[in-house]
Design a protein around this motif. Sequence first.
Motif, PDB file in Angstrom:
ATOM      1  N   MET A 180       0.799  -1.214   0.120  1.00 25.55           N
ATOM      2  CA  MET A 180       0.143   0.047   0.035  1.00 25.55           C
ATOM      3  C   MET A 180       0.844   1.239   0.046  1.00 25.55           C
ATOM      4  SD  MET A 180      -3.135  -0.744   2.475  1.00 25.55           S
ATOM      5  CE  MET A 180      -3.922   0.954   2.173  1.00 25.55           C
ATOM      6  N   VAL A 181       0.407   2.201  -0.755  1.00 23.33           N
ATOM      7  CA  VAL A 181       0.952   3.291  -0.689  1.00 23.33           C
ATOM      8  C   VAL A 181       1.350   4.159   0.565  1.00 23.33           C
ATOM      9  CG1 VAL A 181       1.064   5.811  -1.642  1.00 23.33           C
ATOM     10  CG2 VAL A 181       0.362   4.109  -3.080  1.00 23.33           C
ATOM     11  N   PRO A 182       0.401   4.382   1.470  1.00 24.47           N
ATOM     12  CA  PRO A 182       0.595   5.011   2.890  1.00 24.47           C
ATOM     13  C   PRO A 182       1.817   4.265   3.437  1.00 24.47           C
ATOM     14  CG  PRO A 182      -1.464   4.839   2.484  1.00 24.47           C
ATOM     15  CD  PRO A 182      -0.959   4.024   1.295  1.00 24.47           C
ATOM     16  N   GLU A 183       1.955   3.036   3.430  1.00 24.17           N
ATOM     17  CA  GLU A 183       3.201   2.041   4.055  1.00 24.17           C
ATOM     18  C   GLU A 183       4.536   2.551   3.563  1.00 24.17           C
ATOM     19  OE1 GLU A 183       2.230  -1.927   3.719  1.00 24.17           O
ATOM     20  OE2 GLU A 183       0.539  -1.817   4.816  1.00 24.17           O
ATOM     21  N   ALA A 184       4.535   3.213   2.237  1.00 24.32           N
ATOM     22  CA  ALA A 184       5.712   3.708   1.650  1.00 24.32           C
ATOM     23  C   ALA A 184       6.254   4.885   2.318  1.00 24.32           C
ATOM     24  CB  ALA A 184       5.773   3.889   0.289  1.00 24.32           C
ATOM     25  N   LEU A 185       5.317   5.561   3.110  1.00 21.42           N
ATOM     26  CA  LEU A 185       5.576   6.980   3.794  1.00 21.42           C
ATOM     27  C   LEU A 185       6.310   6.833   4.883  1.00 21.42           C
ATOM     28  CD1 LEU A 185       2.275   8.727   2.652  1.00 21.42           C
ATOM     29  CD2 LEU A 185       4.488   8.719   1.543  1.00 21.42           C
ATOM     30  N   ASP A 186       7.257   7.442   5.524  1.00 25.05           N
ATOM     31  CA  ASP A 186       7.511   7.481   6.735  1.00 25.05           C
ATOM     32  C   ASP A 186       6.552   8.348   7.728  1.00 25.05           C
ATOM     33  OD1 ASP A 186       8.140  10.276   7.645  1.00 25.05           O
ATOM     34  OD2 ASP A 186      10.126  10.394   6.626  1.00 25.05           O
ATOM     35  N   PRO A 187       6.433   7.920   9.027  1.00 27.86           N
ATOM     36  CA  PRO A 187       5.351   8.285   9.884  1.00 27.86           C
ATOM     37  C   PRO A 187       4.982   9.697   9.814  1.00 27.86           C
ATOM     38  CG  PRO A 187       6.707   6.652  11.152  1.00 27.86           C
ATOM     39  CD  PRO A 187       7.443   7.178   9.666  1.00 27.86           C
ATOM     40  N   ALA A 188       6.273  10.506  10.024  1.00 30.40           N
ATOM     41  CA  ALA A 188       5.858  12.061   9.856  1.00 30.40           C
ATOM     42  C   ALA A 188       5.229  12.718   8.554  1.00 30.40           C
ATOM     43  CB  ALA A 188       7.213  12.822  10.097  1.00 30.40           C
ATOM     44  N   GLU A 189       5.843  11.972   7.358  1.00 32.08           N
ATOM     45  CA  GLU A 189       5.240  12.400   6.133  1.00 32.08           C
ATOM     46  C   GLU A 189       3.610  11.755   6.083  1.00 32.08           C
ATOM     47  OE1 GLU A 189       8.966  11.620   3.089  1.00 32.08           O
ATOM     48  OE2 GLU A 189       7.773  10.107   3.557  1.00 32.08           O
ATOM     49  N   ARG A 190       3.393  10.554   6.391  1.00 36.67           N
ATOM     50  CA  ARG A 190       1.993  10.266   6.319  1.00 36.67           C
ATOM     51  C   ARG A 190       1.346  11.181   7.302  1.00 36.67           C
ATOM     52  NH1 ARG A 190       2.582   5.033   8.785  1.00 36.67           N
ATOM     53  NH2 ARG A 190       3.927   4.602   7.121  1.00 36.67           N
ATOM     54  N   LEU A 191       1.501  11.510   8.639  1.00 39.57           N
ATOM     55  CA  LEU A 191       1.162  12.249   9.361  1.00 39.57           C
ATOM     56  C   LEU A 191       0.492  13.539   8.739  1.00 39.57           C
ATOM     57  CD1 LEU A 191      -0.373  12.408  12.210  1.00 39.57           C
ATOM     58  CD2 LEU A 191       1.671  13.040  13.139  1.00 39.57           C
ATOM     59  N   ALA A 192       1.564  14.377   8.134  1.00 42.04           N
ATOM     60  CA  ALA A 192       1.461  15.492   7.687  1.00 42.04           C
ATOM     61  C   ALA A 192       0.408  15.612   6.514  1.00 42.04           C
ATOM     62  CB  ALA A 192       2.810  16.243   7.182  1.00 42.04           C
ATOM     63  N   PHE A 193       0.761  14.493   5.650  1.00 42.76           N
ATOM     64  CA  PHE A 193      -0.120  14.379   4.473  1.00 42.76           C
ATOM     65  C   PHE A 193      -1.469  14.220   4.823  1.00 42.76           C
ATOM     66  CE2 PHE A 193      -1.867  11.180   1.378  1.00 42.76           C
ATOM     67  CZ  PHE A 193      -2.099  11.975   0.277  1.00 42.76           C
ATOM     68  N   VAL A 194      -1.887  13.212   5.721  1.00 45.46           N
ATOM     69  CA  VAL A 194      -3.112  12.931   6.210  1.00 45.46           C
ATOM     70  C   VAL A 194      -3.865  13.939   7.011  1.00 45.46           C
ATOM     71  CG1 VAL A 194      -4.648  11.457   7.385  1.00 45.46           C
ATOM     72  CG2 VAL A 194      -2.922  10.390   6.518  1.00 45.46           C
ATOM     73  N   LEU A 195      -3.319  14.724   7.881  1.00 47.30           N
ATOM     74  CA  LEU A 195      -3.883  15.826   8.580  1.00 47.30           C
ATOM     75  C   LEU A 195      -4.264  16.836   7.603  1.00 47.30           C
ATOM     76  CD1 LEU A 195      -1.859  15.746  11.821  1.00 47.30           C
ATOM     77  CD2 LEU A 195      -4.265  14.915  11.393  1.00 47.30           C
ATOM     78  N   HIS A 196      -3.103  17.184   6.789  1.00 49.74           N
ATOM     79  CA  HIS A 196      -3.460  18.366   5.980  1.00 49.74           C
ATOM     80  C   HIS A 196      -4.240  18.178   4.834  1.00 49.74           C
ATOM     81  CE1 HIS A 196      -2.618  21.355   2.838  1.00 49.74           C
ATOM     82  NE2 HIS A 196      -2.633  22.318   3.907  1.00 49.74           N
ATOM     83  N   ASP A 197      -4.014  17.108   3.892  1.00 46.21           N
ATOM     84  CA  ASP A 197      -4.703  16.768   2.810  1.00 46.21           C
ATOM     85  C   ASP A 197      -6.177  16.153   2.929  1.00 46.21           C
ATOM     86  OD1 ASP A 197      -2.411  17.671   1.762  1.00 46.21           O
ATOM     87  OD2 ASP A 197      -2.324  16.271   0.136  1.00 46.21           O
ATOM     88  N   MET A 198      -6.392  15.499   4.057  1.00 44.41           N
ATOM     89  CA  MET A 198      -7.499  14.797   4.094  1.00 44.41           C
ATOM     90  C   MET A 198      -8.331  15.464   5.135  1.00 44.41           C
ATOM     91  SD  MET A 198      -7.104  11.509   2.894  1.00 44.41           S
ATOM     92  CE  MET A 198      -6.067  11.075   1.960  1.00 44.41           C
ATOM     93  N   PHE A 199      -7.692  16.040   6.166  1.00 43.29           N
ATOM     94  CA  PHE A 199      -8.649  16.852   7.159  1.00 43.29           C
ATOM     95  C   PHE A 199      -8.404  18.353   7.171  1.00 43.29           C
ATOM     96  CE2 PHE A 199      -7.692  12.644   8.801  1.00 43.29           C
ATOM     97  CZ  PHE A 199      -8.950  12.030   9.152  1.00 43.29           C
ATOM     98  N   GLY A 200      -7.661  18.907   6.343  1.00 42.66           N
ATOM     99  CA  GLY A 200      -7.593  20.284   6.352  1.00 42.66           C
ATOM    100  C   GLY A 200      -7.023  21.001   7.403  1.00 42.66           C
ATOM    101  N   VAL A 201      -6.106  20.298   8.350  1.00 41.16           N
ATOM    102  CA  VAL A 201      -5.455  20.833   9.468  1.00 41.16           C
ATOM    103  C   VAL A 201      -4.260  21.885   8.855  1.00 41.16           C
ATOM    104  CG1 VAL A 201      -3.931  20.374  11.308  1.00 41.16           C
ATOM    105  CG2 VAL A 201      -5.970  18.802  10.692  1.00 41.16           C
ATOM    106  N   PRO A 202      -4.114  22.971   9.203  1.00 40.55           N
ATOM    107  CA  PRO A 202      -3.062  24.133   8.801  1.00 40.55           C
ATOM    108  C   PRO A 202      -1.652  23.301   9.157  1.00 40.55           C
ATOM    109  CG  PRO A 202      -4.570  25.190  10.372  1.00 40.55           C
ATOM    110  CD  PRO A 202      -5.171  23.651  10.259  1.00 40.55           C
TER     111      PRO A 202
END
Length: 76
Positions: free
Chosen positions: A1-23
């Motif tokens: 899976m693609v999210p598993e290719a991301l390191d934890p900090a990348e995954r977190l920044a990506f999900v929080l910003h792009d999926m949940f709109g967190v600044p």
Amino acid sequence: MVPEALDPAERLAFVLHDMFGVPFDEIAPIVDRTPAAARQLASRARRRVRGGTPTAMPDRDLNRRRRVVEAFLSSA
């Protein structure tokens, strides 16, 4: 899976910003980075999700990974 290719900090920044709109200024303390660095993490994650950048060596610091995961779960 693609999210598993991301390191934890990348995954977190990506999900929080792009999926949940967190600044990025709110994401920065969660991933222990500046807002600019958090923005870069999300940008790098987007490129990897699109297949533009190969995965680097995974983060070996287990304590840091746990803190990132705990921060993500708290914010979710």
